[in-house]
Design a protein around this motif. Structure first.
Motif, PDB file in Angstrom:
ATOM      1  N   UNK A   1      99.862  17.375  48.308  1.00 43.81           N
ATOM      2  CA  UNK A   1      99.911  17.351  49.861  1.00 43.81           C
ATOM      3  C   UNK A   1     100.530  16.119  50.654  1.00 43.81           C
ATOM      4  N   UNK A   2     100.172  15.144  49.458  1.00 46.72           N
ATOM      5  CA  UNK A   2     100.236  13.708  50.586  1.00 46.72           C
ATOM      6  C   UNK A   2     101.755  13.316  49.730  1.00 46.72           C
ATOM      7  N   UNK A   3     102.153  14.066  48.699  1.00 48.69           N
ATOM      8  CA  UNK A   3     103.364  14.376  48.649  1.00 48.69           C
ATOM      9  C   UNK A   3     103.997  14.507  49.569  1.00 48.69           C
ATOM     10  N   UNK A   4     104.009  15.343  49.595  1.00 44.22           N
ATOM     11  CA  UNK A   4     104.558  16.745  50.458  1.00 44.22           C
ATOM     12  C   UNK A   4     104.595  15.521  51.515  1.00 44.22           C
ATOM     13  N   UNK A   5     103.996  14.970  52.527  1.00 42.23           N
ATOM     14  CA  UNK A   5     103.611  14.274  53.926  1.00 42.23           C
ATOM     15  C   UNK A   5     104.738  13.174  53.461  1.00 42.23           C
ATOM     16  N   UNK A   6     104.810  12.468  52.346  1.00 45.41           N
ATOM     17  CA  UNK A   6     105.857  11.027  51.984  1.00 45.41           C
ATOM     18  C   UNK A   6     107.141  11.571  52.053  1.00 45.41           C
ATOM     19  N   UNK A   7     107.691  12.300  51.745  1.00 41.98           N
ATOM     20  CA  UNK A   7     108.343  13.299  51.035  1.00 41.98           C
ATOM     21  C   UNK A   7     109.351  13.368  52.593  1.00 41.98           C
ATOM     22  N   UNK A   8     108.894  14.184  53.735  1.00 41.22           N
ATOM     23  CA  UNK A   8     109.508  14.121  54.677  1.00 41.22           C
ATOM     24  C   UNK A   8     109.618  13.304  55.323  1.00 41.22           C
TER      25      UNK A   8
ATOM     26  N   UNK B   1     102.279   6.663  58.892  1.00 46.33           N
ATOM     27  CA  UNK B   1     101.952   7.926  58.480  1.00 46.33           C
ATOM     28  C   UNK B   1     101.937   8.024  56.434  1.00 46.33           C
ATOM     29  N   UNK B   2     103.152   7.437  56.485  1.00 44.20           N
ATOM     30  CA  UNK B   2     103.336   6.845  55.150  1.00 44.20           C
ATOM     31  C   UNK B   2     102.673   5.989  53.998  1.00 44.20           C
ATOM     32  N   UNK B   3     101.817   5.190  55.085  1.00 46.51           N
ATOM     33  CA  UNK B   3     101.276   4.334  54.295  1.00 46.51           C
ATOM     34  C   UNK B   3     100.106   4.975  54.494  1.00 46.51           C
ATOM     35  N   UNK B   4      99.165   6.391  55.325  1.00 42.06           N
ATOM     36  CA  UNK B   4      98.252   6.278  55.097  1.00 42.06           C
ATOM     37  C   UNK B   4      98.069   7.401  54.053  1.00 42.06           C
ATOM     38  N   UNK B   5      99.189   8.503  54.103  1.00 46.27           N
ATOM     39  CA  UNK B   5      99.794   8.997  52.648  1.00 46.27           C
ATOM     40  C   UNK B   5      99.656   8.772  51.646  1.00 46.27           C
ATOM     41  N   UNK B   6      99.871   7.288  51.549  1.00 47.94           N
ATOM     42  CA  UNK B   6     100.155   6.526  49.700  1.00 47.94           C
ATOM     43  C   UNK B   6      98.533   6.177  49.901  1.00 47.94           C
ATOM     44  N   UNK B   7      97.818   5.890  50.629  1.00 44.60           N
ATOM     45  CA  UNK B   7      96.778   4.795  50.849  1.00 44.60           C
ATOM     46  C   UNK B   7      95.453   6.743  49.870  1.00 44.60           C
ATOM     47  N   UNK B   8      95.617   7.632  50.391  1.00 41.83           N
ATOM     48  CA  UNK B   8      94.855   8.925  50.432  1.00 41.83           C
ATOM     49  C   UNK B   8      95.597   9.751  49.016  1.00 41.83           C
TER      50      UNK B   8
END
Length: 381
Positions: free
Chosen positions: A175-182, A157-164
């Motif tokens: 929002x993508x940064x929020x996904x990575x932080x959480x 999930x974190x890897x996908x958020x970083x790509x997005x």
């Protein structure tokens, strides 16, 4: 030809047996005097057997105590009686003297009764110790499952958020940064829980507990407790504790941090670190038939608002916390570490006075950090 005296040998054996019992035992004669007291009874009443024998039992217990009525009842019925959770607290005996009583008649001595005291504080310590160990084992299984079943998907999930993040608009990048932080926060929580699944033997050495507490104090005053007064009251003759230094630092750093958070910003906030020698507590250790003594007492006191009464019995259970953003794993980890060392951790709390008390065994191996000569277990010193 002189022969041995069987009665004398029998009496000697009886005395040895009574003195080996880890509960206070007394014999009250028909006149109400304490005719006999074993070693534990001497420690319980804070007086020698010869001193106790000069006085009636009523001299040493609170006025109107149920114990006196029990003794009269046993004499009248000539049958044993049990009474549970009897409060014998007094200025003479001290506070928190809650006991279970067994009173029985002595057939060969009319009017005499035997009284056996089971201190509830000791029984409650044993119950809490077993509960804490069971709670730690339950978290161990949960931690192992989470490590395998959650961390791998989170990594994806974190890897996908970083790509997005590299391909979305600026408004969506938050929002993508929020996904990575959480995701990182959840991984951090799982990492903390993985500590519970570490069942490797603890590397232990004779440790000077005062050097550990001084190190913890220095860390606290340089950071989270810089504005809080921290005092010490140490027993300089305390023998070394058989423990892992790094894990003890982790335990007391956690306890001092909790105390600092409880004190908060109050101007009169204070944390006190104390050490003492308290003989009398003995526990069985998992995997061993040996009963060990836990005479070393290390305490962290604070004058915060106290722990809610309904939370106190469950304080060392995992996921129990009073903090808004707390995980409830800190004290559960403390209980696991102290339990792995064969010790006990408990909490006494009331308004403006909370004490976290750690009881641990004395080191049997002399080390370079020895504070003093270990005292014999079971002494009344």
């Amino acid at each position: 030809m002189s022969g041995s005296n069987p009665a004398a040998g029998s009496n000697g054996l009886a005395m040895a047996v009574l003195n080996a019992i880890q509960n206070p035992v007394i014999l009250v004669d028909a006149a109400g005097h304490i005719a006999f007291a074993n070693w534990e009874a001497e420690a319980f009443f804070g007086a020698s057997a010869s001193h106790l024998s000069r006085y009636r039992i009523s001299t040493f217990i609170p006025f109107g105590s149920p114990l006196l009525a029990l003794i009269d009842q046993v004499r009248e019925r000539r049958a044993p009686v049990n009474e549970y959770r009897v409060d014998l607290s007094s200025p003479r005996l001290g506070q928190d003297k809650l006991v279970d009583l067994y009173v029985a008649p002595v057939v060969s001595e009319p009017g005499s009764v035997v009284v056996v005291f089971q201190e509830r504080s000791m029984a409650d310590k044993i119950d809490r110790q077993l509960t804490h160990r069971a709670a730690a084992r339950s978290v161990t299984g949960l931690a192992s499952m989470l490590a395998h079943e959650i961390k791998n998907p989170l990594s994806g999930i974190r890897g996908a958020a970083q790509l997005l993040e590299s391909s979305v608009q600026d408004d969506d990048r938050a929002l993508t940064r929020l996904i990575c932080d959480e995701t990182d926060r959840i991984v951090s929580l799982v990492d903390r829980m993985e500590v519970f699944s570490d069942e490797r033997p603890v590397d232990r050495l004779p440790i000077n507990i005062h050097s550990v507490l001084d190190h913890v104090k220095a860390i606290a005053q340089a950071g989270f407790a810089r504005n809080i007064k921290i005092t010490e009251s140490y027993d300089p003759s305390l023998p070394p504790v058989f423990a892992n230094r790094d894990q003890l630092v982790q335990v007391f750093l956690n306890l001092v941090k909790n105390a600092a958070e409880a004190v908060g910003d109050r101007t009169d906030g204070e944390i006190q670190l104390t050490t003492a020698y308290r003989p009398g507590i003995r526990l069985s250790v998992a995997g061993s038939r040996e009963k060990i003594s836990l005479p070393l007492e290390f305490c962290v006191h604070d004058n915060g608002p106290g722990v809610p009464t309904d939370l106190l019995p469950h304080l060392f259970d995992p996921f129990i916390t009073t903090k808004t953003n707390g995980s409830g794993l800190g004290l559960a980890l403390v209980a696991k570490i102290i339990g792995a060392h064969g010790g006990i951790v408990e909490c006494d709390s009331q308004a403006s006075r909370t004490t976290f008390r750690v009881l641990m065994p004395v080191s049997k191996v002399p080390g370079p950090d020895d504070i003093g000569t270990p005292r014999p277990t079971g002494s009344n010193a």
